[in-house]
Design an enzyme around this catalytic site. Structure first.
Site, short mmCIF file in Angstrom:
data_model
loop_
_atom_site.label_atom_id
_atom_site.label_comp_id
_atom_site.label_asym_id
_atom_site.label_seq_id
_atom_site.Cartn_x
_atom_site.Cartn_y
_atom_site.Cartn_z
N THR A 139 0.78 -0.96 -0.03
CA THR A 139 -0.16 -0.16 -0.16
C THR A 139 0.88 1.14 -0.08
N GLU A 140 0.59 2.38 -0.78
CA GLU A 140 1.03 3.57 -0.89
C GLU A 140 -0.02 4.60 -0.48
N ILE A 170 1.94 0.16 7.28
CA ILE A 170 2.48 -1.09 7.05
C ILE A 170 2.84 -1.80 8.49
N LEU A 247 -1.47 -12.15 -0.78
CA LEU A 247 -2.76 -11.82 -0.20
C LEU A 247 -3.60 -13.10 -0.02
N GLY A 348 -22.93 -0.75 30.00
CA GLY A 348 -21.86 0.15 30.07
C GLY A 348 -20.35 -0.41 30.32
N GLU A 371 -5.72 -5.85 3.85
CA GLU A 371 -6.11 -7.16 3.08
C GLU A 371 -7.25 -7.29 2.17
N ASP A 375 -15.69 -3.77 0.45
CA ASP A 375 -16.12 -3.56 -0.73
C ASP A 375 -15.50 -3.92 -1.96
P1 TGC Z 1 -6.39 -7.57 -11.98
O1 TGC Z 1 -6.24 -7.00 -13.36
O2 TGC Z 1 -7.67 -8.10 -11.39
O3 TGC Z 1 -5.07 -8.30 -11.68
C1 TGC Z 1 -3.95 -8.06 -12.21
C2 TGC Z 1 -2.90 -9.35 -12.34
O4 TGC Z 1 -2.93 -10.24 -11.16
C3 TGC Z 1 -3.63 -11.60 -11.39
N1 TGC Z 1 -4.35 -11.70 -10.03
C4 TGC Z 1 -3.84 -12.69 -9.47
N2 TGC Z 1 -2.76 -13.65 -9.35
C5 TGC Z 1 -2.49 -14.42 -8.29
N3 TGC Z 1 -3.26 -14.49 -7.16
C6 TGC Z 1 -4.18 -13.61 -6.98
N4 TGC Z 1 -5.16 -13.60 -5.94
C7 TGC Z 1 -4.62 -12.77 -8.22
N5 TGC Z 1 -5.53 -11.67 -8.61
C8 TGC Z 1 -5.26 -11.13 -9.52
C9 TGC Z 1 -4.64 -11.22 -12.60
O5 TGC Z 1 -4.84 -12.44 -13.21
C10 TGC Z 1 -3.85 -10.24 -13.32
O6 TGC Z 1 -2.58 -11.08 -14.13
P2 TGC Z 1 -2.22 -10.59 -15.53
O7 TGC Z 1 -1.34 -11.82 -15.92
O8 TGC Z 1 -3.63 -10.84 -16.34
O9 TGC Z 1 -1.65 -9.26 -15.41
O10 TGC Z 1 -5.94 -6.23 -11.25
P3 TGC Z 1 -6.64 -4.94 -10.70
O11 TGC Z 1 -5.50 -3.80 -10.83
O12 TGC Z 1 -7.95 -4.64 -11.52
O13 TGC Z 1 -6.91 -5.07 -9.31
C11 TGC Z 1 -7.76 -6.19 -8.71
C12 TGC Z 1 -8.00 -5.89 -7.16
C13 TGC Z 1 -8.70 -4.63 -6.80
C14 TGC Z 1 -8.85 -6.97 -6.71
C15 TGC Z 1 -6.85 -6.07 -6.55
O14 TGC Z 1 -5.71 -5.20 -6.72
C16 TGC Z 1 -6.99 -6.09 -5.04
O15 TGC Z 1 -7.19 -7.01 -4.33
N6 TGC Z 1 -6.85 -4.91 -4.34
C17 TGC Z 1 -6.97 -4.76 -2.73
C18 TGC Z 1 -5.63 -4.44 -2.40
C19 TGC Z 1 -5.00 -5.00 -1.02
O16 TGC Z 1 -5.92 -6.17 -0.54
N7 TGC Z 1 -4.13 -4.62 -0.36
C20 TGC Z 1 -3.72 -5.41 0.73
C21 TGC Z 1 -2.23 -4.79 1.20
S1 TGC Z 1 -1.55 -5.81 2.19
C22 TGC Z 1 -2.38 -5.56 3.57
O17 TGC Z 1 -3.30 -5.06 3.81
C23 TGC Z 1 -1.49 -6.32 4.74
S2 TGC Z 1 -2.59 -6.13 6.22
C24 TGC Z 1 -1.65 -7.32 7.31
C25 TGC Z 1 -2.11 -7.42 8.56
O18 TGC Z 1 -1.87 -6.68 9.54
O19 TGC Z 1 -2.58 -8.68 8.83
P1 FAD Z 2 -9.11 3.34 -0.38
O1 FAD Z 2 -8.37 2.34 -1.32
O2 FAD Z 2 -8.77 4.71 -0.79
O3 FAD Z 2 -10.56 3.09 -0.21
C1 FAD Z 2 -11.54 3.91 0.36
C2 FAD Z 2 -12.90 3.24 0.31
O4 FAD Z 2 -12.94 3.53 -1.18
C3 FAD Z 2 -12.92 1.92 0.61
O5 FAD Z 2 -14.27 1.88 1.39
C4 FAD Z 2 -13.01 1.32 -0.29
O6 FAD Z 2 -13.85 -0.15 -0.42
C5 FAD Z 2 -13.55 2.07 -1.46
N1 FAD Z 2 -13.38 1.92 -2.86
C6 FAD Z 2 -12.03 1.63 -3.46
N2 FAD Z 2 -12.16 1.40 -4.85
C7 FAD Z 2 -13.26 1.17 -5.01
C8 FAD Z 2 -13.96 0.75 -6.24
N3 FAD Z 2 -13.27 0.39 -7.25
N4 FAD Z 2 -15.18 0.56 -5.92
C9 FAD Z 2 -15.95 0.53 -5.13
N5 FAD Z 2 -15.37 1.42 -3.83
C10 FAD Z 2 -14.20 1.32 -3.93
N6 FAD Z 2 -1.07 -2.66 3.61
C11 FAD Z 2 0.35 -3.25 3.27
O7 FAD Z 2 0.71 -3.17 1.88
N7 FAD Z 2 1.12 -3.80 4.31
C12 FAD Z 2 0.58 -3.79 5.30
O8 FAD Z 2 1.18 -4.52 6.41
C13 FAD Z 2 -0.76 -3.18 5.87
N8 FAD Z 2 -0.98 -3.15 7.18
C14 FAD Z 2 -2.20 -2.38 7.70
C15 FAD Z 2 -2.54 -2.16 8.90
C16 FAD Z 2 -3.68 -1.59 9.19
C17 FAD Z 2 -3.85 -1.21 10.58
C18 FAD Z 2 -4.37 -0.83 8.32
C19 FAD Z 2 -5.41 0.04 8.55
C20 FAD Z 2 -3.81 -1.06 6.88
C21 FAD Z 2 -3.08 -1.76 6.59
N9 FAD Z 2 -2.47 -1.91 5.18
C22 FAD Z 2 -1.24 -2.42 4.89
C23 FAD Z 2 -3.29 -1.03 3.91
C24 FAD Z 2 -4.50 -1.60 3.69
O9 FAD Z 2 -4.37 -2.90 2.82
C25 FAD Z 2 -5.24 -0.66 3.01
O10 FAD Z 2 -5.49 0.40 3.95
C26 FAD Z 2 -6.41 -1.22 2.25
O11 FAD Z 2 -6.02 -1.96 1.00
C27 FAD Z 2 -7.37 0.04 1.57
O12 FAD Z 2 -6.70 1.06 1.17
P2 FAD Z 2 -6.90 2.51 1.37
O13 FAD Z 2 -6.79 2.60 2.83
O14 FAD Z 2 -6.02 3.33 0.50
O15 FAD Z 2 -8.35 2.73 0.94
#
Ligand code: TGC
Ligand code: FAD
Length: 392
Positions: A139-140, A170, A247, A348, A371, A375
């Site tokens: 995430t950025e 992060i 993920l 409470g 993660e 939505d």
């Molecule tokens: P999209 O066009 O759907 O996919 C791009 C390419 O990736 C492939 N792909 C996968 N490959 C392996 N495993 C998967 N699960 C895959 N999903 C997709 C896909 O086939 C494609 O490949 P290619 O070869 O065609 O290029 O990508 P998009 O840009 O439209 O985005 C899709 C979307 C929105 C679903 C995805 O980017 C997403 O899941 N967004 C959410 C971001 C997210 O979950 N961030 C998490 C950050 S880490 C975190 O939060 C850690 S918290 C840790 C903790 O404390 O527990």
């Molecule tokens: P945004 O992407 O700005 O989303 C804001 C709102 O818009 C959300 O409700 C979302 O559902 C909605 N939205 C966005 N796109 C769409 C769409 N296409 N259609 C409809 N609605 C949409 N990330 C890491 O990489 N590593 C980590 O270890 C990590 N740890 C974390 C720990 C904590 C405590 C928290 C809070 C976050 C962490 N994250 C980490 C980041 C996390 O994965 C992001 O916060 C998350 O993916 C959402 O991104 P954002 O906060 O920028 O929200």
């Protein structure tokens, strides 16, 4: 010191589906949480401090790399054991489970799956014991749900890569020894780089004033002309699919973890409702409170079955991203709703640190966002069943 009276609900005898090994692993984690997490977690959360003293215990119960092969220091367990460990840890606190999820599925997993044999041997054993802690930078500031737009980038400088950019939100960043960082090369292709603490230009400032996941350290990863050795690139997978593959594994763990938080809220509310007398009888005797409790155990049971079946599919290598999204979304939503209802049952008292419910409720606000937000997971299901992605 508070006594942890937790009794795990198992309304559909799901224990009968578990192997002896599953139960042994689960019980070891459950006992450890009672002994080592419950007594300290409220104070850690109030002080907003990650309790580093628990790291070795997490390693001992197999929470760091449960399914990573033993030759690399992992526990070599199956996916259901991994899920059960996450469930038990999150029963204690989502922030502690976060630390374990990141270490296992977001740091050890990519090194194991996408790294070289040298990288596996160098990093995995130390990550498995907790001697080194890791973080995962996807995430950025301007790219959360849409990681493909990331601007963090690296240039090939002959004998090293030059990394620039910033990651935010992060988990574990402030104390990590190594960060798995996703960045674009000069062609715009996403790769994973292992950035180690001490590399010049690499800093990890902590993010303060969170009302959620207070016992987990969250921060930034900042790269200013960081020289990353070429040996630190993960060579075996590139593109957005590489971080998304990690993920899948972490979201699966969360689908179990959320059940733990829900179980703790339900168990606390049930006990309280049976003991709390108002209008001359226990509040558990009123239909309104019974409705809440009955719906909670129904939702927990459905979530347990969803996670268990997903675990079987994971073990067979058949679980799809969309199936994982459904379980993460459903189970976290289930847990947050149960936390809110359970808090009301405590009146409470529910807002105090005497009970774990408010802490779980606040933690789950992060879990429902990270993660992949609630939505985004719905859109992943929508795209899967219709064949039409609605992200853009
Ligand atoms: P999209 O066009 O759907 O996919 C791009 C390419 O990736 C492939 N792909 C996968 N490959 C392996 N495993 C998967 N699960 C895959 N999903 C997709 C896909 O086939 C494609 O490949 P290619 O070869 O065609 O290029 O990508 P998009 O840009 O439209 O985005 C899709 C979307 C929105 C679903 C995805 O980017 C997403 O899941 N967004 C959410 C971001 C997210 O979950 N961030 C998490 C950050 S880490 C975190 O939060 C850690 S918290 C840790 C903790 O404390 O527990
Ligand atoms: P945004 O992407 O700005 O989303 C804001 C709102 O818009 C959300 O409700 C979302 O559902 C909605 N939205 C966005 N796109 C769409 C769409 N296409 N259609 C409809 N609605 C949409 N990330 C890491 O990489 N590593 C980590 O270890 C990590 N740890 C974390 C720990 C904590 C405590 C928290 C809070 C976050 C962490 N994250 C980490 C980041 C996390 O994965 C992001 O916060 C998350 O993916 C959402 O991104 P954002 O906060 O920028 O929200």
């Amino acid at each position: 010191m508070k006594t942890d009276l937790f009794q795990a609900p198992d309304y559909y005898n799901i224990d009968d589906l578990l192997s002896d090994e599953h139960k042994m692993v689960r019980n070891a984690a459950r006992d450890w949480v009672k002994r080592e997490i419950s007594p300290i977690i409220e104070e850690a959360a109030q002080k907003a401090e990650f309790p580093k003293s628990i790291i070795s215990g997490l390693a001992e119960i197999g929470a760091f790399g449960p399914y990573i092969p033993q030759e690399y220091g992992g526990a070599g367990l199956d996916q259901i054991s991994y899920g059960l460990i996450m469930q038990e840890i999150e029963r204690g606190d989502s922030g502690v489970r976060s630390t374990a999820s990141v270490q296992s599925s977001l740091v050890m997993y990519p090194i194991w799956k996408y790294g070289t044999e040298e990288q596996r041997k160098k990093f995995l054993p130390k990550l498995a014991t907790g001697e080194w802690m890791g973080s995962f930078g996807l995430t950025e500031p301007d790219h959360g749900s849409n990681p493909s737009g990331m601007t963090t980038n690296f240039k090939d400088k002959g004998d090293h890569y030059l990394l620039n950019g910033a990651k935010m939100w992060i988990s574990n960043s402030p104390f990590c020894d190594v960060a798995v960082v996703w960045a674009k090369n000069e062609e715009g292709r996403i790769h994973g780089l292992l950035v180690e603490r001490g590399m010049e230009g690499f800093t990890t400032p902590e993010t303060h004033n969170k009302w959620s996941l207070r016992a987990s350290a969250t921060g930034e990863l900042i790269f200013q002309d960081v020289k990353v050795p070429k040996d630190n690139l993960l060579p075996n997978k590139s593109g957005l699919g590489a971080p998304l593959g990690c993920l899948d594994s972490a979201r699966y763990g969360i689908s179990w973890g959320a059940i733990g938080a829900a179980m703790d809220c339900y168990d606390t509310a049930l006990r309280y409702a049976k003991e709390r007398i108002q209008f001359d009888k226990p509040i558990a005797g009123y239909q309104l409170q019974q409705k809440k409790l009955a719906e909670m155990i129904t939702e927990i049971t459905k979530a347990q079955l969803l996670a268990f079946r997903l675990g079987q599919l994971k073990n067979e290598g058949k679980a799809t991203t969309a199936q994982i999204s459904m379980a993460k979304r459903n189970n976290v939503d289930m847990a947050i709703n149960i936390a809110r209802e359970a808090r009301q049952i405590l009146g409470g008292m529910g807002i105090t640190g005497e009970y774990s419910i408010m802490r779980h409720m606040m933690n789950l606000e992060s879990v429902i966002t990270y993660e992949g937000t609630h939505d985004i997971h719905l859109l992943i299901t929508g795209a899967d069943i219709t064949g039409i992605p609605a992200f853009k």
